[in-house]
Design a protein around this motif. Structure first.
Motif, PDB file in Angstrom:
ATOM      1  N   GLN A   1     -36.297-120.692 -27.466  1.00 24.64           N
ATOM      2  CA  GLN A   1     -36.361-121.017 -28.812  1.00 24.64           C
ATOM      3  C   GLN A   1     -36.595-122.445 -29.273  1.00 24.64           C
ATOM      4  OE1 GLN A   1     -35.550-118.610 -31.418  1.00 24.64           O
ATOM      5  NE2 GLN A   1     -36.655-120.464 -32.467  1.00 24.64           N
ATOM      6  N   ILE A   2     -36.181-123.299 -28.218  1.00 19.94           N
ATOM      7  CA  ILE A   2     -36.554-124.788 -28.492  1.00 19.94           C
ATOM      8  C   ILE A   2     -37.962-125.005 -28.592  1.00 19.94           C
ATOM      9  CG2 ILE A   2     -36.369-127.098 -27.560  1.00 19.94           C
ATOM     10  CD1 ILE A   2     -33.571-126.155 -26.422  1.00 19.94           C
ATOM     11  N   VAL A   3     -38.631-124.258 -27.556  1.00 15.72           N
ATOM     12  CA  VAL A   3     -40.212-124.484 -27.389  1.00 15.72           C
ATOM     13  C   VAL A   3     -40.756-123.962 -28.772  1.00 15.72           C
ATOM     14  CG1 VAL A   3     -42.422-123.587 -26.317  1.00 15.72           C
ATOM     15  CG2 VAL A   3     -40.249-124.142 -25.054  1.00 15.72           C
ATOM     16  N   GLN A   4     -40.547-122.756 -29.083  1.00  9.80           N
ATOM     17  CA  GLN A   4     -41.108-122.085 -30.358  1.00  9.80           C
ATOM     18  C   GLN A   4     -40.785-123.171 -31.592  1.00  9.80           C
ATOM     19  OE1 GLN A   4     -40.050-118.170 -31.403  1.00  9.80           O
ATOM     20  NE2 GLN A   4     -40.224-117.520 -29.171  1.00  9.80           N
ATOM     21  N   ASP A   5     -39.545-123.692 -31.737  1.00 12.45           N
ATOM     22  CA  ASP A   5     -39.298-124.714 -32.986  1.00 12.45           C
ATOM     23  C   ASP A   5     -40.222-125.910 -32.602  1.00 12.45           C
ATOM     24  OD1 ASP A   5     -36.969-123.158 -33.573  1.00 12.45           O
ATOM     25  OD2 ASP A   5     -35.553-124.616 -33.271  1.00 12.45           O
ATOM     26  N   LEU A   6     -40.299-126.577 -31.653  1.00  5.30           N
ATOM     27  CA  LEU A   6     -41.112-127.363 -31.526  1.00  5.30           C
ATOM     28  C   LEU A   6     -42.727-127.008 -31.906  1.00  5.30           C
ATOM     29  CD1 LEU A   6     -39.636-129.344 -28.541  1.00  5.30           C
ATOM     30  CD2 LEU A   6     -40.113-130.533 -30.875  1.00  5.30           C
ATOM     31  N   GLN A   7     -43.125-125.978 -31.523  1.00  6.63           N
ATOM     32  CA  GLN A   7     -44.373-125.691 -31.804  1.00  6.63           C
ATOM     33  C   GLN A   7     -44.668-125.349 -33.381  1.00  6.63           C
ATOM     34  OE1 GLN A   7     -45.247-121.949 -29.622  1.00  6.63           O
ATOM     35  NE2 GLN A   7     -45.969-123.213 -27.803  1.00  6.63           N
TER      36      GLN A   7
ATOM     37  N   ARG B   1     -35.448-135.638 -37.625  1.00  5.93           N
ATOM     38  CA  ARG B   1     -34.310-136.015 -37.401  1.00  5.93           C
ATOM     39  C   ARG B   1     -33.208-135.106 -36.927  1.00  5.93           C
ATOM     40  NH1 ARG B   1     -30.481-136.620 -42.468  1.00  5.93           N
ATOM     41  NH2 ARG B   1     -28.655-137.934 -41.500  1.00  5.93           N
ATOM     42  N   GLY B   2     -32.892-135.375 -35.859  1.00 14.07           N
ATOM     43  CA  GLY B   2     -31.696-134.602 -35.087  1.00 14.07           C
ATOM     44  C   GLY B   2     -30.300-134.524 -36.100  1.00 14.07           C
ATOM     45  N   SER B   3     -29.949-133.497 -36.579  1.00 16.86           N
ATOM     46  CA  SER B   3     -28.886-133.430 -37.618  1.00 16.86           C
ATOM     47  C   SER B   3     -27.707-132.595 -37.034  1.00 16.86           C
ATOM     48  CB  SER B   3     -29.222-132.993 -38.984  1.00 16.86           C
ATOM     49  OG  SER B   3     -30.259-133.352 -39.520  1.00 16.86           O
ATOM     50  N   HIS B   4     -26.808-133.103 -37.072  1.00 18.06           N
ATOM     51  CA  HIS B   4     -26.034-134.535 -37.386  1.00 18.06           C
ATOM     52  C   HIS B   4     -25.148-134.748 -36.146  1.00 18.06           C
ATOM     53  CE1 HIS B   4     -27.181-134.346 -41.511  1.00 18.06           C
ATOM     54  NE2 HIS B   4     -26.384-133.350 -41.526  1.00 18.06           N
TER      55      HIS B   4
ATOM     56  N   ARG C   1     -33.423-131.078 -23.200  1.00 23.88           N
ATOM     57  CA  ARG C   1     -34.408-130.260 -23.372  1.00 23.88           C
ATOM     58  C   ARG C   1     -35.250-130.395 -24.328  1.00 23.88           C
ATOM     59  NH1 ARG C   1     -32.068-124.336 -22.556  1.00 23.88           N
ATOM     60  NH2 ARG C   1     -30.949-125.184 -24.445  1.00 23.88           N
ATOM     61  N   PHE C   2     -34.844-130.579 -25.462  1.00 26.76           N
ATOM     62  CA  PHE C   2     -35.461-130.911 -26.794  1.00 26.76           C
ATOM     63  C   PHE C   2     -36.199-132.141 -26.725  1.00 26.76           C
ATOM     64  CE2 PHE C   2     -35.468-132.641 -31.396  1.00 26.76           C
ATOM     65  CZ  PHE C   2     -36.171-131.661 -31.897  1.00 26.76           C
ATOM     66  N   LEU C   3     -35.361-133.273 -26.213  1.00 27.74           N
ATOM     67  CA  LEU C   3     -35.801-134.448 -26.169  1.00 27.74           C
ATOM     68  C   LEU C   3     -37.045-134.525 -25.193  1.00 27.74           C
ATOM     69  CD1 LEU C   3     -32.762-136.767 -26.509  1.00 27.74           C
ATOM     70  CD2 LEU C   3     -34.337-136.093 -28.507  1.00 27.74           C
ATOM     71  N   GLU C   4     -36.827-133.835 -23.894  1.00 24.21           N
ATOM     72  CA  GLU C   4     -38.012-133.759 -22.802  1.00 24.21           C
ATOM     73  C   GLU C   4     -39.345-133.199 -23.599  1.00 24.21           C
ATOM     74  OE1 GLU C   4     -38.050-134.780 -19.871  1.00 24.21           O
ATOM     75  OE2 GLU C   4     -35.865-135.201 -19.361  1.00 24.21           O
ATOM     76  N   LEU C   5     -38.999-132.338 -24.439  1.00 29.29           N
ATOM     77  CA  LEU C   5     -40.281-131.766 -24.930  1.00 29.29           C
ATOM     78  C   LEU C   5     -41.006-132.605 -25.998  1.00 29.29           C
ATOM     79  CD1 LEU C   5     -39.271-128.067 -25.237  1.00 29.29           C
ATOM     80  CD2 LEU C   5     -41.188-128.947 -23.972  1.00 29.29           C
TER      81      LEU C   5
ATOM     82  N   ILE D   1     -43.274-136.279 -30.247  1.00 27.52           N
ATOM     83  CA  ILE D   1     -42.848-136.248 -31.586  1.00 27.52           C
ATOM     84  C   ILE D   1     -41.658-137.320 -31.471  1.00 27.52           C
ATOM     85  CG2 ILE D   1     -41.288-134.848 -33.096  1.00 27.52           C
ATOM     86  CD1 ILE D   1     -43.075-132.478 -32.149  1.00 27.52           C
ATOM     87  N   LEU D   2     -41.593-138.215 -32.767  1.00 29.83           N
ATOM     88  CA  LEU D   2     -40.823-139.196 -33.109  1.00 29.83           C
ATOM     89  C   LEU D   2     -39.541-138.702 -33.431  1.00 29.83           C
ATOM     90  CD1 LEU D   2     -43.200-141.658 -34.753  1.00 29.83           C
ATOM     91  CD2 LEU D   2     -42.300-141.752 -32.294  1.00 29.83           C
ATOM     92  N   VAL D   3     -38.361-139.038 -32.980  1.00 32.57           N
ATOM     93  CA  VAL D   3     -36.997-138.713 -32.989  1.00 32.57           C
ATOM     94  C   VAL D   3     -36.045-139.770 -33.634  1.00 32.57           C
ATOM     95  CG1 VAL D   3     -34.803-137.692 -31.885  1.00 32.57           C
ATOM     96  CG2 VAL D   3     -37.261-136.938 -31.330  1.00 32.57           C
ATOM     97  N   PHE D   4     -35.278-139.381 -34.579  1.00 32.49           N
ATOM     98  CA  PHE D   4     -34.127-140.200 -35.114  1.00 32.49           C
ATOM     99  C   PHE D   4     -32.815-139.222 -34.619  1.00 32.49           C
ATOM    100  CE2 PHE D   4     -32.326-141.605 -39.608  1.00 32.49           C
ATOM    101  CZ  PHE D   4     -31.018-141.971 -39.054  1.00 32.49           C
TER     102      PHE D   4
END
Length: 566
Positions: free
Chosen positions: A292-298, A309-312, A318-322, A328-331
């Motif tokens: 699901q994480i992979v699908q979200d990023l796709q 933005r990673g809320s909250h 694993r999300f950050l690795e991808l 993809i830039l992350v807050f």
């Protein structure tokens, strides 16, 4: 794509403890301190990681849950248990002996396992998902997202060698490849340590590190560095070996700055186009499967996003690795939502905020995708009494993680007292949604509100040069709801709303970026507060909770996808 989050070397052994654990829901009639482990009867099994209250048999229940498994550790050897998330409050036992407690439930933590004469060990984790300010002051039932309980991310056991390295941080000091490498050993002594260091599988070089209380740093120049950016997310690999231990660290060479109203990456301005995202799914809660994480990023990439933005709360590694891999830039922000003065002046709340922020930094320090550190979403930053709390958090981030920008998402706007502390001004704006009940054309409120905030910021000399990011903006839509009036909760209204907002962000050079609220619908209040949240979900997602796109999805995709990044 090929990488290992935590490579397994002969010098240090790692065992994944994910799998099927024994499970028992103990109810809400006692505290964790009153639980007698010997009397627990395990009648069920649940997978780890998982949120137990996302399962049909335990849906909505609040209380203590017991989770038990076993592992092997060589006799006479110290081990380390690594939990990537468990809570909101949990206590860990090995062989019936309490190792410690931890909260909140979104930060990585470790606990040392003392050596024993036997190899087979028993691990029990008691998890409590009740709202209890004395026990878990960082979690509150007022949060506009559902708070689940369980061991929601992976668990690992490390068999540590003697003179083991606790962590290694790599900080790029410039775009030319100058690196600061900092080590922390488990043994907190003053010593000299010989290490062999290599990059990208090149021959290693030996060097001497002076340790003070087990901590030391060196500065060196990486030959032939390749910069990390969304367009070219190149990752370097550092391999570090001591006489008894070995670590491998992935990192990126990049520089982040906030300057002259712009966010600069490697010296070039970048406009942040993205969404806010909860780790949420109606079947799994926050314990998302990797698929699901992979699908979200796709889906994020399909939308044309270069930013999320990673809320909250701190994000799944694993999300950050991808995000590292995909550019993809992350807050990333610490757990917080709408706390008032009562919390913001509570010494224990402040202490735990600092502790969990430090844990967030420790967990994601080497991820180049993380460019902004934040905290305390929509807390009351309009009261002067909260200044020590805000200042302490800003100071901590600047001291421990100086290579990133600092920000927090505010809904106090022109009443906010602490904007001078941060690098980026972030406002959560909802014109045309909240407060629009008497307006026959609420969409007409969007542009004037954005422009009014920009005008106010431009008139504040102490805020000159700080970039402005709209950290939330959006409108709700119930998936599949269409109506001739195109009113609130229709897919059409949400689509029209975001068309206006996104076009303004794209065309206005005074706006450095946006994080639309939100990526997908997520479960929230279950009681009377749900009267303002149809289906007991926050319905402002571009997709519904099952990732089915609404009309707004293609609207945003067209606008974001058509923007030409420099």
């Amino acid at each position: 794509m090929s990488f290992k989050l935590y490579p397994d070397f002969p010098e240090r052994k790692m065992v994944e403890l994910d799998g099927c654990w024994e499970f028992s829901f103990l109810g809400n009639q006692q505290s964790i301190a009153e639980v007698d482990l010997r009397k627990i009867v395990y009648r069920d099994f649940l997978p780890v990681p998982s949120a137990f209250d996302a399962y049909p048999a335990y849906a909505g229940l609040r209380g203590i849950a017991a989770c038990r498994t076993s592992f092997e550790l060589s006799p006479g050897t110290t081990g380390e248990l690594e939990f990537f998330a468990a809570g909101p409050f949990c206590t860990v036992f090995v062989d019936g002996q309490k190792l410690g407690s931890h909260h909140p439930g979104f930060t990585r933590f470790t606990m040392l396992v003392p050596p024993a004469s036997h190899a087979q060990r028993e691990l029990t984790v008691l998890v409590d998902n009740r709202f209890d300010r004395c026990q878990s002051p960082l979690v509150d039932r007022a949060f506009d997202f559902y708070n689940y309980g369980g061991i929601t991310r992976s668990v690992r056991l490390w068999q540590l060698p003697s003179q083991a390295v606790q962590w290694c941080r790599i900080t790029p000091l410039d775009c030319a490849g100058t690196l600061e490498i900092e080590l922390q050993m488990y043994e907190k002594s003053d010593a000299e340590l010989t290490i062999e260091l290599s990059f990208d599988q090149k021959p290693p070089e030996a060097m001497l590190v002076k340790l003070k209380a087990g901590r030391g740093k060196i500065t060196l120049k990486l030959s032939h560095p390749k910069l990390w950016s969304p367009a070219s997310p190149h990752l370097h690999i550092a391999s570090l070996r001591t006489a008894h231990d070995r670590l491998e660290v992935r990192f990126g060479v990049r520089k982040v700055e906030a300057k002259d109203g712009k966010i600069l990456l490697n010296g070039e301005p970048v406009k942040l186009l993205g969404v806010c995202r909860h780790e949420a799914h109606p079947q799994f809660g926050p314990a998302l499967p990797f698929q699901q994480i992979v699908q979200d990023l796709q889906l994020l990439r399909d939308l044309g996003c270069n930013f999320v933005r990673g809320s909250h709360y701190p994000q799944d590694p694993r999300f950050l690795e991808l995000c590292d891999e995909m550019g993809i830039l992350v807050f990333e922000e610490n757990l917080g939502w709408g706390q008032n003065q009562d919390y913001l002046t509570d010494p224990e709340f402040i202490r735990l905020q600092l502790e969990s922020t430090r844990e967030m930094i420790d967990a994601s320090y080497n991820h180049p995708c993380v460019i902004i550190r934040g905290f305390l979403n929509e807390a009351d930053s309009s009261v002067e009494a909260a200044r020590p709390c805000y200042q302490a958090l800003v100071d901590l981030i600047r001291r421990e993680d100086p290579g990133r920008c600092v920000a927090y998402a505010s809904n106090r706007y022109q009443l906010d007292r602490f904007l001078t502390m941060v690098d980026i001004v972030c406002f959560n704006l909802y014109p045309g949604w909240y407060g629009s009940m008497e307006n026959d054309d609420p969409l007409s409120e969007i542009l004037p509100r954005i422009q009014a905030e920009l005008a106010w910021l431009a008139a504040q000399p102490e805020l000159k040069g700080k970039p402005f990011v709209i950290s939330e903006i959006g409108a709700g839509a119930v998936y599949g709801w269409h109506d001739a009036l195109n009113g609130f909760w229709t897919e059409e209204y949400q689509s029209d709303f975001l068309r206006i907002a996104c076009n303004e962000v794209i065309s206005n050079p005074a706006i450095a970026g946006v994080a639309l609220w939100q990526f997908c619908d997520c479960r929230t209040y279950q009681g009377c507060r749900a009267l303002g949240r149809p289906r007991a979900f926050n319905n402002k997602g571009l997709l519904d909770e099952y990732r089915r796109p609404k009309l707004a999805y293609n609207t945003v995709k067209t606008i974001f996808g058509g923007y030409k990044h420099k």
